[in-house]
Write an enzyme that holds these catalytic residues in place. Structure first.
Site, short mmCIF file in Angstrom:
data_model
loop_
_atom_site.label_atom_id
_atom_site.label_comp_id
_atom_site.label_asym_id
_atom_site.label_seq_id
_atom_site.Cartn_x
_atom_site.Cartn_y
_atom_site.Cartn_z
N CYS A 5 15.76 -52.84 -10.98
CA CYS A 5 15.22 -51.49 -10.83
C CYS A 5 15.95 -50.74 -9.72
O CYS A 5 16.12 -49.53 -9.79
CB CYS A 5 13.74 -51.57 -10.51
SG CYS A 5 13.44 -52.31 -8.91
N ASN A 34 10.39 -42.60 -13.97
CA ASN A 34 10.52 -44.04 -14.06
C ASN A 34 11.69 -44.39 -14.98
O ASN A 34 12.30 -43.51 -15.59
CB ASN A 34 9.20 -44.63 -14.60
CG ASN A 34 9.06 -46.12 -14.31
OD1 ASN A 34 9.94 -46.74 -13.70
ND2 ASN A 34 7.96 -46.70 -14.76
N HIS A 51 9.77 -52.04 -6.83
CA HIS A 51 10.31 -51.14 -7.85
C HIS A 51 10.86 -49.89 -7.17
O HIS A 51 10.36 -49.48 -6.12
CB HIS A 51 9.17 -50.77 -8.82
CG HIS A 51 9.62 -50.14 -10.09
ND1 HIS A 51 10.76 -50.53 -10.77
CD2 HIS A 51 9.09 -49.12 -10.83
CE1 HIS A 51 10.90 -49.79 -11.86
NE2 HIS A 51 9.90 -48.93 -11.91
#
Ligand SMILES: *[C@@H]1O[C@H](CO)[C@@H](O)[C@H](O)[C@H]1NC(C)=O
Ligand SMILES: *[C@@H]1O[C@H](CO)[C@@H](O)[C@H](O)[C@H]1NC(C)=O
Length: 406
Positions: free
Chosen positions: A171, A335, A313
């Protein structure tokens, strides 16, 4: 006539092969409605929509169907509550339990971004670390009431780090590159998308599929530039960088950045000042809230619980605003879990939290990349030879420095 022809063409295509709905937000919405009357039919459509490997495996099909039903029940129970500010829904991961989702995409022991950052600060000293980033320039400003870089067309398309369902804890590469893409878009106006896979393969400051820190990605791109994700597409696994050495030497660098800024930590006002100027990368402890993130559909996620798990993340804060109906203040977050997750790939997180780390820790240590000089590709378009770009860039930097001083 034309629309009717198109319709006939579409119908013919459907007759030749079973007509499959695409995994879009709209279709998930429709599936959720269908599931109320026909949960088994909805699951079968879900499995076909994703061409799930268990379509030919009766036992596994049954197991996945049971989990899907549990998720349906969880969605219904959550959405029926009147004390929640966000809704759950179906998405590509609706046949996984939240634990499976965690195991697959976060691993048993996700890297703690805060621990990585602390280790580096210990190694370099806080000063050394902060010297790598430029000082935060907007601390004296009163930020505007709202900002939305997505609405202004300055945000590159949402990507999906879960391609093929392969587990890869990168990520940080998606977070970091989304920041580089944003810096480039603000400077050039172009929505160029860049390679995360090169970061996974070649960035020696981070750990491939085992995690990393988005500001290391900024540093790596400052040294090497970034190539297009069409040239070096995402594979969701580590492939060898050395096998690409040849390619490295002839890499077609399309985007460069000139620096990055660490936004003052634990301070949502500073984050607003930053985001009012540029999309900014933030680390979040989404594993703490995975019950919510796994099937998040829409609305503002927020409660004032602190992170108890690692910051695991990285995502991009692309705006902030206040909900007109509820008066709730929120951050708009991009995201990297595909456009059919959440609000078109975005999630809104509560802003102005009572805790100094912000919702899900988003204010712990934000950072953004910036650009002050043209890309090599822009130079080539002007007919200048390879290499002229970086020469001109550094000349331009000298001129801007000189202008800034005088
Ligand atoms: C937060 O940052 C702003 C400016 O960026 C500053 O004025 C303020 O004092 C900071 N607050 C804290 C608690 O450090
Ligand atoms: C946070 O909320 C309080 C109360 O609504 C408000 O006075 C303050 O300006 C807000 N701060 C930020 C940074 O939005």
């Amino acid at each position: 006539m034309a629309p009717r022809l198109a319709l006939v063409a579409a119908m013919t295509a459907c007759c030749l092969a079973p007509c499959l709905a695409a995994p879009t937000s709209d279709n998930y919405h429709r599936l959720l409605a269908k599931a109320q009357a026909d949960p088994e039919g909805a699951f079968e459509e879900f499995a076909r929509m994703h061409d799930k490997p268990y379509l030919g495996d009766e036992a596994e099909y049954g197991r996945r169907q049971a989990i899907f039903q549990e998720n349906l029940a969880k969605i219904a129970a959550h959405n029926a509550r009147n004390d929640v500010t966000f809704q759950l829904g179906l998405n590509a991961h609706a046949d996984l339990t939240t634990d499976e989702f965690r195991q697959r995409y976060f691993g048993a022991k996700p890297q703690d971004l805060a621990a990585l950052r602390e280790a580096e600060e210990a190694r370099l000293g806080r000063e050394g670390r902060s010297k790598k980033g430029k000082p935060f320039p907007y601390g004296d400003e009163v930020p505007p009431e709202r900002r939305d870089w997505q609405e202004e067309g300055k945000v590159t398309p949402v990507k999906d780090q879960h391609v093929g369902g392969a587990p890869c804890g990168c990520c940080y590469a998606f977070g970091g590159m989304s920041g580089v893409e944003a810096a480039n878009t603000l400077y050039t106006g172009e929505l160029t998308t860049l390679s995360e896979q090169e970061i996974v393969d070649c960035d020696e400051l981070d750990y491939g599929c085992d995690g990393g820190d988005f500001s290391n990605v900024f540093e790596w791109v400052m040294r090497h530039g970034a190539v297009s994700d069409k040239d070096w597409p995402y594979k969701a696994q580590e492939t060898s960088c050395s096998a690409k050495e040849h390619a490295m030497m002839h890499r077609d660098v399309v985007v460069t950045i000139d620096g990055f800024v660490n936004v003052p930590k634990h301070n949502e006002t500073a984050l607003m000042q930053a985001v009012s100027h540029t999309p900014t990368v933030v680390a979040v402890c989404c594993g703490d809230y995975l019950d919510q993130w796994h099937l998040y559909k829409s609305g503002i996620m927020g409660d004032s619980v602190q992170c108890t798990r690692p910051l695991d993340h990285s995502v991009l804060a692309v705006g902030y605003d206040t909900d007109q109906e509820t008066g709730e203040q929120y951050w708009l977050i991009k995201n990297s879990w595909g456009a059919s997750w959440g609000e078109g790939g975005f999630v809104r997180l509560k802003r102005n939290q009572t805790h100094r780390d912000g919702q899900a820790g988003l204010a712990t240590f934000p950072g953004y990349a910036f650009k002050t000089s043209p890309n090599p590709s822009q130079m080539r378009r002007l007919g200048l030879p390879k290499g002229a770009g970086s020469l001109l860039s550094s000349a331009w930097e000298q001129v801007s420095l000189w202008l800034a001083r005088s």
